[in-house]
Design an enzyme around this catalytic site. Structure first.
Site, PDB file in Angstrom:
ATOM      1  N   LEU A  12       0.892  -1.147   0.000  1.00 14.83           N
ATOM      2  CA  LEU A  12       0.000   0.000   0.000  1.00 14.83           C
ATOM      3  C   LEU A  12       0.940   1.207   0.000  1.00 14.83           C
ATOM      4  O   LEU A  12       1.751   1.359   0.913  1.00 14.83           O
ATOM      5  CB  LEU A  12      -0.843  -0.045   1.271  1.00 14.83           C
ATOM      6  CG  LEU A  12      -1.939   0.991   1.411  1.00 14.83           C
ATOM      7  CD1 LEU A  12      -3.009   0.792   0.339  1.00 14.83           C
ATOM      8  CD2 LEU A  12      -2.591   0.865   2.792  1.00 14.83           C
ATOM      9  N   GLY A  38       3.295  -2.225  -6.030  1.00 16.05           N
ATOM     10  CA  GLY A  38       3.979  -3.513  -6.190  1.00 16.05           C
ATOM     11  C   GLY A  38       4.084  -3.780  -7.688  1.00 16.05           C
ATOM     12  O   GLY A  38       3.181  -3.393  -8.444  1.00 16.05           O
ATOM     13  N   ILE A  41       1.194  -5.404  -9.803  1.00 17.64           N
ATOM     14  CA  ILE A  41      -0.025  -4.610  -9.582  1.00 17.64           C
ATOM     15  C   ILE A  41       0.044  -3.320 -10.405  1.00 17.64           C
ATOM     16  O   ILE A  41      -0.923  -2.926 -11.068  1.00 17.64           O
ATOM     17  CB  ILE A  41      -0.214  -4.330  -8.073  1.00 17.64           C
ATOM     18  CG1 ILE A  41      -0.667  -5.629  -7.401  1.00 17.64           C
ATOM     19  CG2 ILE A  41      -1.206  -3.195  -7.829  1.00 17.64           C
ATOM     20  CD1 ILE A  41      -0.737  -5.586  -5.895  1.00 17.64           C
ATOM     21  N   ASN A 184      17.220  -3.750 -16.367  1.00 14.34           N
ATOM     22  CA  ASN A 184      17.860  -2.447 -16.601  1.00 14.34           C
ATOM     23  C   ASN A 184      19.367  -2.718 -16.703  1.00 14.34           C
ATOM     24  O   ASN A 184      19.806  -3.874 -16.664  1.00 14.34           O
ATOM     25  CB  ASN A 184      17.471  -1.425 -15.532  1.00 14.34           C
ATOM     26  CG  ASN A 184      17.870  -1.866 -14.130  1.00 14.34           C
ATOM     27  OD1 ASN A 184      18.760  -2.704 -13.962  1.00 14.34           O
ATOM     28  ND2 ASN A 184      17.213  -1.319 -13.131  1.00 14.34           N
ATOM     29  N   GLU A 187      20.832  -4.765 -13.792  1.00 13.42           N
ATOM     30  CA  GLU A 187      20.342  -6.155 -13.768  1.00 13.42           C
ATOM     31  C   GLU A 187      20.963  -6.970 -14.906  1.00 13.42           C
ATOM     32  O   GLU A 187      21.314  -8.138 -14.728  1.00 13.42           O
ATOM     33  CB  GLU A 187      18.808  -6.156 -13.863  1.00 13.42           C
ATOM     34  CG  GLU A 187      18.152  -5.631 -12.577  1.00 13.42           C
ATOM     35  CD  GLU A 187      16.767  -5.006 -12.767  1.00 13.42           C
ATOM     36  OE1 GLU A 187      16.194  -4.549 -11.766  1.00 13.42           O
ATOM     37  OE2 GLU A 187      16.264  -4.947 -13.915  1.00 13.42           O
ATOM     38  N   SER A 247       9.128  12.755 -12.342  1.00 13.81           N
ATOM     39  CA  SER A 247       9.472  11.678 -11.406  1.00 13.81           C
ATOM     40  C   SER A 247       9.615  10.378 -12.180  1.00 13.81           C
ATOM     41  O   SER A 247       8.760  10.038 -12.995  1.00 13.81           O
ATOM     42  CB  SER A 247       8.378  11.529 -10.352  1.00 13.81           C
ATOM     43  OG  SER A 247       8.441  10.235  -9.779  1.00 13.81           O
ATOM     44  N   ASP A 253       7.824  -0.193 -14.398  1.00 14.36           N
ATOM     45  CA  ASP A 253       6.534  -0.907 -14.424  1.00 14.36           C
ATOM     46  C   ASP A 253       5.673  -0.424 -15.599  1.00 14.36           C
ATOM     47  O   ASP A 253       4.980  -1.219 -16.241  1.00 14.36           O
ATOM     48  CB  ASP A 253       5.758  -0.683 -13.117  1.00 14.36           C
ATOM     49  CG  ASP A 253       6.459  -1.316 -11.921  1.00 14.36           C
ATOM     50  OD1 ASP A 253       7.232  -2.268 -12.112  1.00 14.36           O
ATOM     51  OD2 ASP A 253       6.222  -0.852 -10.786  1.00 14.36           O
ATOM     52  N   VAL A 277       8.776   1.898 -24.430  1.00 14.21           N
ATOM     53  CA  VAL A 277       9.546   3.131 -24.208  1.00 14.21           C
ATOM     54  C   VAL A 277       8.592   4.328 -24.104  1.00 14.21           C
ATOM     55  O   VAL A 277       8.785   5.214 -23.256  1.00 14.21           O
ATOM     56  CB  VAL A 277      10.600   3.335 -25.324  1.00 14.21           C
ATOM     57  CG1 VAL A 277      11.216   4.732 -25.252  1.00 14.21           C
ATOM     58  CG2 VAL A 277      11.700   2.279 -25.212  1.00 14.21           C
TER      59      VAL A 277
END
Ligand SMILES: Nc1ncnc2c1ncn2[C@@H]1O[C@H](COP(=O)(O)OP(=O)(O)OP(=O)(O)O)[C@@H](O)[C@H]1O
Ligand SMILES: [Mg+2]
Length: 316
Positions: A12, A38, A41, A184, A187, A247, A253, A277
């Site tokens: 949350l 998350g 989600i 990314n 990773e 931001s 996601d 993208v």
């Protein structure tokens, strides 16, 4: 086409703003905003914004869990919640309006037992997805091999698995085999066992993963540089338009949501990466945890289709 997302560490998300952060003083914050959060989600919410339905599978507990379910259902996502003991975590972020700095406090995920994790897999199996999206970190209590198990299940039920995670969990699942990886730069570096890849090494590293033969598509997200798409046919760079960044929270996601939307429409891989993208970049135009606005997405997508390929990857 049936799309299911799986989130093992839901949250949350509570966000607020304050003029200035200083120790010892009472910090007078604005009325907080609550969002369901998350990895998977957020992807479900993004797909929904683009006009496609999906079902979100995730564990929930306590009053935070109830609120999360309510918020998510309100946004139109179909919810398949697995009740677990304890309380769903609450993450907290504060925007300091005086400086524009964002402070993000992330709580540990609610720990999950073996049986509860199996129940989540059972829910996925029962839902019979064509596309399965697994995204986010694994909560305490789950072995690093959990996403590899998800990958094995996806193969068994004939679902194309899209995975966005990191570390050993990513490594194990990539080894097991799946449809699409979205690492990314950090990773991807870990996946090929290099401390830090330089931009001009990304294409070779992504192709190395493809040549291992376990992943069909790799889309490496490169922040403001867009993404690199790699398949057995080779690689191509998709440049991101320059926008006024507010931001970057939720960019990854949002990108996955765009790609899954395109997959759900049977678009070819290049168009899939371009929509990804566009969504990732559109997400950076919104403040805080806001994902993206569809009209921004399609405007940016037009730009990417027209100009995005003129920039060769080696130009960076
Ligand atoms: N500063 C930026 N300008 C333009 N586009 C951006 C910017 N940052 C991110 N994006 C877009 O969002 C996509 C995903 O961002 P990024 O590569 O930062 O993913 P990530 O590291 O997985 O992010 P997250 O922290 O959300 O998991 C990029 O491929 C790009 O399209
Ligand atoms: Mg990410």
């Amino acid at each position: 086409m049936k799309i299911v997302t799986l989130t093992l560490s839901p949250a949350l998300d509570k966000s607020t703003t304050v003029e200035h952060i200083a120790p010892e003083h009472k910090l007078r914050c604005s009325t907080p905003r609550l969002d369901a959060g998350g990895g998977g989600i957020n992807v479900s919410k993004g797909i929904q914004r683009l006009g496609l339905a999906s079902t979100a599978v995730f564990p929930v507990g306590g009053s935070n869990g109830r609120l999360l379910v309510e918020l998510l259902m309100h946004s139109g996502v179909v919810v398949e919640a697995v009740e677990v003991p304890g309380e769903t975590r609450e993450n907290f972020s504060v925007l300091e309006t005086g400086t524009g700095f964002q402070y993000r406090f992330t709580m540990p995920g609610q720990s999950l037992g073996h049986q509860e994790a199996e129940t989540c897999l059972e829910a996925v199996r029962r839902l019979r997805p064509d596309i399965l999206v697994a995204s986010g970190s694994l909560p305490p209590g789950l072995p690093e091999t959990y996403y590899a198990k998800v990958a094995a299940l996806a193969k068994q039920i004939g679902a194309r698995l899209v995975l966005d995670t990191s570390g050993a969990a990513l490594q194990a699942a990539a080894h097991e085999g799946l449809y699409l990886l979205k690492p990314n730069l950090g990773e991807l570096s870990a996946l090929v066992g290099v401390e830090k890849l330089e931009m001009n090494q990304v294409d070779d590293a992504a192709m190395e993963i493809i040549h291992r033969g376990t992943c069909e598509v790799v889309v490496v997200s490169l922040g403001p540089h867009g993404a690199l798409l790699a398949t057995r046919d080779g690689f191509v760079h998709v440049a991101a338009p320059i926008v006024e960044k507010r931001s970057t929270v939720g960019a990854g996601d949002s990108m996955v949501a765009g790609m899954v939307w395109a997959l759900g429409q049977n678009k070819p891989p290049l168009e899939m990466a371009q929509v990804g993208v566009a969504c990732g970049t559109a997400a950076t135009m919104n403040p805080g945890t806001e994902l993206f606005r569809p009209d921004d997405v399609w405007r940016l997508f037009d730009w990417i289709q027209t100009f995005g390929k003129r920039y060769r990857f080696t130009d960076f």
